[in-house]
Design an enzyme around this catalytic site. Sequence first.
Site, PDB file in Angstrom:
ATOM      1  N   GLN A 109      -5.115  -3.483  -1.905  1.00 43.84           N
ATOM      2  CA  GLN A 109      -4.680  -2.486  -2.888  1.00 43.84           C
ATOM      3  C   GLN A 109      -4.705  -3.070  -4.293  1.00 43.84           C
ATOM      4  O   GLN A 109      -5.144  -2.413  -5.241  1.00 43.84           O
ATOM      5  CB  GLN A 109      -3.254  -1.991  -2.571  1.00 43.84           C
ATOM      6  CG  GLN A 109      -3.137  -1.218  -1.273  1.00 43.84           C
ATOM      7  CD  GLN A 109      -3.802   0.148  -1.316  1.00 43.84           C
ATOM      8  OE1 GLN A 109      -3.970   0.752  -2.368  1.00 43.84           O
ATOM      9  NE2 GLN A 109      -4.196   0.648  -0.155  1.00 43.84           N
TER      10      GLN A 109
ATOM     11  N   CYS B  17       2.226   9.328  12.966  1.00 43.60           N
ATOM     12  CA  CYS B  17       2.499   9.922  14.264  1.00 43.60           C
ATOM     13  C   CYS B  17       1.786   9.101  15.330  1.00 43.60           C
ATOM     14  O   CYS B  17       0.571   9.126  15.425  1.00 43.60           O
ATOM     15  CB  CYS B  17       1.995  11.358  14.281  1.00 43.60           C
ATOM     16  SG  CYS B  17       2.598  12.254  15.691  1.00 43.60           S
TER      17      CYS B  17
ATOM     18  N   SER C  75     -11.289  -4.991  -0.081  1.00 43.94           N
ATOM     19  CA  SER C  75     -11.991  -3.903   0.585  1.00 43.94           C
ATOM     20  C   SER C  75     -12.674  -3.019  -0.451  1.00 43.94           C
ATOM     21  O   SER C  75     -12.054  -2.630  -1.445  1.00 43.94           O
ATOM     22  CB  SER C  75     -10.980  -3.078   1.397  1.00 43.94           C
ATOM     23  OG  SER C  75     -11.630  -2.008   2.026  1.00 43.94           O
ATOM     24  N   ALA C  76     -13.956  -2.698  -0.219  1.00 44.32           N
ATOM     25  CA  ALA C  76     -14.735  -1.968  -1.237  1.00 44.32           C
ATOM     26  C   ALA C  76     -14.300  -0.514  -1.401  1.00 44.32           C
ATOM     27  O   ALA C  76     -14.366   0.038  -2.497  1.00 44.32           O
ATOM     28  CB  ALA C  76     -16.218  -2.026  -0.872  1.00 44.32           C
ATOM     29  N   HIS C  77     -13.824   0.107  -0.296  1.00 43.64           N
ATOM     30  CA  HIS C  77     -13.587   1.553  -0.399  1.00 43.64           C
ATOM     31  C   HIS C  77     -12.316   1.912  -1.159  1.00 43.64           C
ATOM     32  O   HIS C  77     -12.047   3.083  -1.414  1.00 43.64           O
ATOM     33  CB  HIS C  77     -13.632   2.229   0.977  1.00 43.64           C
ATOM     34  CG  HIS C  77     -12.433   2.023   1.842  1.00 43.64           C
ATOM     35  ND1 HIS C  77     -11.448   2.965   1.947  1.00 43.64           N
ATOM     36  CD2 HIS C  77     -12.079   0.998   2.656  1.00 43.64           C
ATOM     37  CE1 HIS C  77     -10.525   2.515   2.804  1.00 43.64           C
ATOM     38  NE2 HIS C  77     -10.885   1.324   3.241  1.00 43.64           N
TER      39      HIS C  77
ATOM     40  N   ASN D  66       0.802  -1.223   0.000  1.00 43.84           N
ATOM     41  CA  ASN D  66       0.000   0.000   0.000  1.00 43.84           C
ATOM     42  C   ASN D  66       0.834   1.272   0.000  1.00 43.84           C
ATOM     43  O   ASN D  66       0.372   2.323  -0.407  1.00 43.84           O
ATOM     44  CB  ASN D  66      -0.951   0.014   1.197  1.00 43.84           C
ATOM     45  CG  ASN D  66      -0.291  -0.408   2.477  1.00 43.84           C
ATOM     46  OD1 ASN D  66       0.275  -1.487   2.568  1.00 43.84           O
ATOM     47  ND2 ASN D  66      -0.342   0.442   3.479  1.00 43.84           N
TER      48      ASN D  66
ATOM     49  N   THR E  61     -26.265  -9.464  11.196  1.00 36.73           N
ATOM     50  CA  THR E  61     -27.149  -9.060  10.102  1.00 36.73           C
ATOM     51  C   THR E  61     -26.338  -8.353   9.029  1.00 36.73           C
ATOM     52  O   THR E  61     -25.547  -7.459   9.331  1.00 36.73           O
ATOM     53  CB  THR E  61     -28.262  -8.137  10.656  1.00 36.73           C
ATOM     54  OG1 THR E  61     -28.971  -8.881  11.644  1.00 36.73           O
ATOM     55  CG2 THR E  61     -29.218  -7.698   9.551  1.00 36.73           C
TER      56      THR E  61
HETATM   57  N1  PLP Z   1      -4.547  -4.027   3.725  1.00 41.49           N
HETATM   58  C1  PLP Z   1      -4.017  -3.090   2.937  1.00 41.49           C
HETATM   59  C2  PLP Z   1      -2.870  -3.440   2.046  1.00 41.49           C
HETATM   60  C3  PLP Z   1      -4.522  -1.788   2.953  1.00 41.49           C
HETATM   61  O1  PLP Z   1      -3.968  -0.850   2.178  1.00 41.49           O
HETATM   62  C4  PLP Z   1      -5.597  -1.486   3.813  1.00 41.49           C
HETATM   63  C5  PLP Z   1      -6.115  -0.115   3.920  1.00 41.49           C
HETATM   64  O2  PLP Z   1      -5.404   0.851   3.716  1.00 41.49           O
HETATM   65  C6  PLP Z   1      -6.145  -2.519   4.594  1.00 41.49           C
HETATM   66  C7  PLP Z   1      -5.583  -3.773   4.534  1.00 41.49           C
HETATM   67  C8  PLP Z   1      -7.282  -2.274   5.497  1.00 41.49           C
HETATM   68  O3  PLP Z   1      -8.507  -2.232   4.752  1.00 41.49           O
HETATM   69  P1  PLP Z   1      -9.793  -1.575   5.409  1.00 41.49           P
HETATM   70  O4  PLP Z   1      -9.615  -0.100   5.357  1.00 41.49           O
HETATM   71  O5  PLP Z   1     -10.946  -2.039   4.543  1.00 41.49           O
HETATM   72  O6  PLP Z   1      -9.914  -2.102   6.778  1.00 41.49           O
END
Ligand code: PLP
Length: 392
Positions: A180, A327, A200-202, A152, A238
């Site tokens: 990622q 930080c 992860s959807a976001h 990431n 749920t």
């Molecule tokens: N793993 C990686 C490589 C990520 O970049 C992130 C989020 O930055 C996560 C896990 C965590 O995902 P989530 O924000 O859906 O908990």
Amino acid sequence: MQNVYLDHAATTPMDPEVLEAMTPYFTEVFGNPSSIYSFAAKSRAAIEKARGQVAAALNALPEEIFFTSSGTEADNWALKGTFEKLSAKGGHIITTKIEHHAVLHTGEYLEKTGGAGVTYLPVDAEGRIRMEDLKGAVTDKTVLVSVMFANNEIGTIQPVGEIGRFCRERGVLFHTDAVQAAAQLDIDVKELFIDMMSLSAHKMYGPKGTGAFYLRKGLKLENFVHGGGQEKGKRASTENVAGIVGMGAAVEKMKARLSQEKPRLSTLRDRLINGVLKAIPHAKLNGAMGEERLPNNTNFSFIGIEGETLLLDLDAKGISASTGSACTSGSLEPSHVLMAIGLTHEQAHGSLRLSLGRSTTDEQINYVLDMLPPIVAKRREMSPVWEKFLEA
Ligand code: PLP
């Protein structure tokens, strides 16, 4: 002043069409998927449609997809679920020094509370693990190898297919955190011998608070959330119907755009990288180049600069970016990823991640290339670290 969002690795804006697909499930289609009347069947059908969409994008079976609240939860499930199921066999887990904290801190937790033995593999200067290190670390007690698909912070892509094949041959389970990578690359879980994967959807223009866990058919892990019978009883509670619908729509759309978006972003990425390295003296690119780097990731170190100050200066110019430092409790910890690839504290503190996405244009890259070099030059003029570096 332009507004330039270059932090797509942190999160992406919701695609309006994804929001549109989700909206009815916040309002009129509100039935609990577990209820038996026909109205609730609409919610159930929506979840199963989304499961099919996620499965199709990964060449998985629908019954191999479980919805979670996040990528973090999926990572926790992979490590804790495997460890709890298989600790009698030995309880040794292998992962890397550059994983997201969702994996690293879970590994540390299992070491502390469950007696797991965890090996954290080193990486080379570009952030890749070496297959010899992995092969040398596996023992008869090893139950799981967890190596992220792509990092990431620095965007380096691991040799996932090779790792998967090796693990399958050795009879060790293989999990990959593709939070990622799944937004940027075509992933075929069968071809790559992946046993478990986190999404992860976001990160892919879907909603925050929804993730998915791929678990290869036939594998048995400990159930993760105990309660009702949702998600075949493995992950009770749920369902977040709207979020799940959004994830399905987002994955499908992301997959359909990939063949266009990947080359477009790679070209913009390389223009940004080459422009920064040319315009800023002693700028360093962190991570690999070309096909071994996520198409949307850039990460630089500027000696003599504090990453946080740089972020504020960029923010004042309308540019949203990120740095590798976090930080924590008042002390500025350099990024564990940048330290693992061998950077000095000074280099790690002067890091900048610019992560591109759907809204990134040629004009925006020009704007960043106009704004960034004078900001770095001005901050360096005031920097004792830079002065010392020049004298050395
Ligand atoms: N793993 C990686 C490589 C990520 O970049 C992130 C989020 O930055 C996560 C896990 C965590 O995902 P989530 O924000 O859906 O908990």
